[in-house]
Design an enzyme around this catalytic site. Structure first.
Site, PDB file in Angstrom:
ATOM      1  N   HIS A   5     -16.645  32.218   0.235  1.00  0.00           N
ATOM      2  CA  HIS A   5     -15.319  32.853   0.176  1.00  0.00           C
ATOM      3  C   HIS A   5     -14.511  32.685   1.448  1.00  0.00           C
ATOM      4  O   HIS A   5     -13.372  33.142   1.526  1.00  0.00           O
ATOM      5  CB  HIS A   5     -15.481  34.366  -0.090  1.00  0.00           C
ATOM      6  N   GLY A  21      -4.342  44.400   1.831  1.00  0.00           N
ATOM      7  CA  GLY A  21      -4.836  43.904   0.542  1.00  0.00           C
ATOM      8  C   GLY A  21      -4.279  42.529   0.219  1.00  0.00           C
ATOM      9  O   GLY A  21      -5.002  41.631  -0.211  1.00  0.00           O
ATOM     10  N   ARG A  25       0.711  39.369   2.947  1.00  0.00           N
ATOM     11  CA  ARG A  25       0.985  40.401   3.938  1.00  0.00           C
ATOM     12  C   ARG A  25       0.244  40.057   5.239  1.00  0.00           C
ATOM     13  O   ARG A  25       0.754  40.261   6.347  1.00  0.00           O
ATOM     14  CB  ARG A  25       0.522  41.725   3.344  1.00  0.00           C
ATOM     15  N   ARG A  44      -9.527  30.578  -2.059  1.00  0.00           N
ATOM     16  CA  ARG A  44      -8.975  31.512  -3.054  1.00  0.00           C
ATOM     17  C   ARG A  44      -7.647  32.129  -2.610  1.00  0.00           C
ATOM     18  O   ARG A  44      -7.285  33.230  -3.066  1.00  0.00           O
ATOM     19  CB  ARG A  44      -9.960  32.647  -3.366  1.00  0.00           C
ATOM     20  N   ARG A  88      -8.579  48.580   7.801  1.00  0.00           N
ATOM     21  CA  ARG A  88      -7.780  48.298   6.609  1.00  0.00           C
ATOM     22  C   ARG A  88      -6.402  48.908   6.796  1.00  0.00           C
ATOM     23  O   ARG A  88      -6.285  50.083   7.207  1.00  0.00           O
ATOM     24  CB  ARG A  88      -8.470  48.890   5.369  1.00  0.00           C
ATOM     25  N   GLY A  90      -3.341  49.591   4.509  1.00  0.00           N
ATOM     26  CA  GLY A  90      -2.944  49.515   3.106  1.00  0.00           C
ATOM     27  C   GLY A  90      -1.908  50.536   2.708  1.00  0.00           C
ATOM     28  O   GLY A  90      -1.294  51.192   3.554  1.00  0.00           O
ATOM     29  N   SER A  91      -1.738  50.645   1.401  1.00  0.00           N
ATOM     30  CA  SER A  91      -0.828  51.657   0.866  1.00  0.00           C
ATOM     31  C   SER A  91      -1.600  52.552  -0.094  1.00  0.00           C
ATOM     32  O   SER A  91      -2.705  52.198  -0.544  1.00  0.00           O
ATOM     33  CB  SER A  91       0.352  50.997   0.144  1.00  0.00           C
ATOM     34  N   GLU A 179      -6.282  55.474  -3.341  1.00  0.00           N
ATOM     35  CA  GLU A 179      -6.237  54.040  -3.067  1.00  0.00           C
ATOM     36  C   GLU A 179      -7.447  53.419  -3.740  1.00  0.00           C
ATOM     37  O   GLU A 179      -8.059  54.068  -4.590  1.00  0.00           O
ATOM     38  CB  GLU A 179      -6.161  53.781  -1.544  1.00  0.00           C
ATOM     39  N   ASP A 204       3.960  55.790  -2.890  1.00  0.00           N
ATOM     40  CA  ASP A 204       4.393  56.473  -4.117  1.00  0.00           C
ATOM     41  C   ASP A 204       3.637  57.802  -4.179  1.00  0.00           C
ATOM     42  O   ASP A 204       2.756  58.045  -3.359  1.00  0.00           O
ATOM     43  CB  ASP A 204       4.070  55.612  -5.357  1.00  0.00           C
ATOM     44  N   ARG A 217      10.235  51.286   3.454  1.00  0.00           N
ATOM     45  CA  ARG A 217       8.927  50.636   3.318  1.00  0.00           C
ATOM     46  C   ARG A 217       8.608  49.841   4.593  1.00  0.00           C
ATOM     47  O   ARG A 217       7.523  49.889   5.130  1.00  0.00           O
ATOM     48  CB  ARG A 217       8.978  49.690   2.111  1.00  0.00           C
TER      49      ARG A 217
HETATM   50  N1  ADE Z   1      -1.961  52.141  -3.850  1.00  0.00           N
HETATM   51  C1  ADE Z   1      -0.672  52.531  -3.733  1.00  0.00           C
HETATM   52  N2  ADE Z   1      -0.351  53.410  -4.686  1.00  0.00           N
HETATM   53  C2  ADE Z   1      -1.490  53.598  -5.428  1.00  0.00           C
HETATM   54  C3  ADE Z   1      -1.802  54.383  -6.545  1.00  0.00           C
HETATM   55  N3  ADE Z   1      -0.877  55.155  -7.100  1.00  0.00           N
HETATM   56  N4  ADE Z   1      -3.053  54.322  -7.054  1.00  0.00           N
HETATM   57  C4  ADE Z   1      -3.974  53.518  -6.485  1.00  0.00           C
HETATM   58  N5  ADE Z   1      -3.735  52.759  -5.431  1.00  0.00           N
HETATM   59  C5  ADE Z   1      -2.512  52.793  -4.898  1.00  0.00           C
END
Ligand code: ADE
Length: 234
Positions: A5, A21, A25, A44, A88, A90-91, A179, A204, A217
């Site tokens: 990988h 992720g 990005r 990949r 990590r 992330g969002s 997440e 969100d 954002r």
């Molecule tokens: N990442 C960002 N928003 C999310 C959500 N609502 N559920 C899972 N992962 C997320």
């Protein structure tokens, strides 16, 4: 010493890797925040780069979506590439009323409906937790920066589209956000005796209306990245 990988050679990857992720990005982070950037992986499309931040070497690589994906990439980085720290970036979806879009969440622990921990053969439940040494540094930087942040547990779910109300049940026991990756990262770090931290921006909310504008954002992403990068080089 490529893996199935990752085509990097040993030495191509820094001791600390930031992982969003989305591989694009990762490319954006490398091009925006780092100098002397070299791409070390395209297998990949999971792009990985090494460059310098304030003169110190840092890598950034995508981890894909979900626990199996981050499980593979983080395992290889810790065990085959001598990486010591993975952060990590992330969002997540907010779960608590006081966790708003744009806030930053540091995942101290991760509840999960995933069975990833089963492979370790433990006679009980593996409790995936962040490494306090990097959590402490990152939180101090957030405090200094004056951003709104929370430190606590998140829910890491295998399903984005759910048929049951598990998010509400985990909200009831205090999970800050939902997440999809952190337990595999924390478990792999624990087993390899390495360090891991998940930093999230709330994109969100599952129980309140309101979404981020493109500008908001960007601002919250930049705050998170500066905290993660400064943590990486300390
Ligand atoms: N990442 C960002 N928003 C999310 C959500 N609502 N559920 C899972 N992962 C997320």
């Amino acid at each position: 010493m490529a893996t199935p990988h990752n085509s990097a050679e040993k030495g191509d990857i820094a001791k600390t890797v930031l992982m969003p992720g989305d591989p694009l990005r990762a490319k954006f982070i490398a091009e925006t925040f780092l100098t002397d950037v070299k791409c070390f992986n395209e297998v990949r499309g999971m792009l990985g780069f090494t460059g310098k931040y304030e003169g110190k070497e840092v890598s950034v690589m995508g981890h894909g979506m979900g626990i199996p994906s981050i499980g593979i990439y983080s395992y290889e980085l810790f065990n085959f590439y001598d990486v010591d720290n993975i952060i990590r970036v992330g969002s997540a979806g907010g779960l608590q009323d006081d966790v708003n879009v744009m806030d930053i969440v540091f995942a101290m622990g991760a509840h999960t409906d995933s069975n990833y921990g089963f492979q370790f053969g433990l006679p009980g439940t593996f409790a995936p937790t962040a490494s306090f040494n990097i959590l402490e540094k990152a939180v101090a930087l957030a405090k200094e920066k004056g951003v709104k942040y929370h430190v606590g547990d998140v829910l890491s779910s295998d399903a984005f589209y759910k048929k049951c109300n598990e998010s509400e049940l985990y909200r009831n026991v205090g999970a800050l956000a939902v997440e999809m990756e952190t337990p595999a990262l924390y478990m792999n770090a624990a087993e390899a005796h390495k360090n891991a931290l998940t930093i999230l921006t709330i994109s969100d909310h599952l129980f309140k209306s309101g979404e981020l504008s493109a500008e908001e954002r960007q601002t919250s992403f930049t705050d998170m990245m500066e905290i993660a990068l400064k943590t990486a080089i300390q």
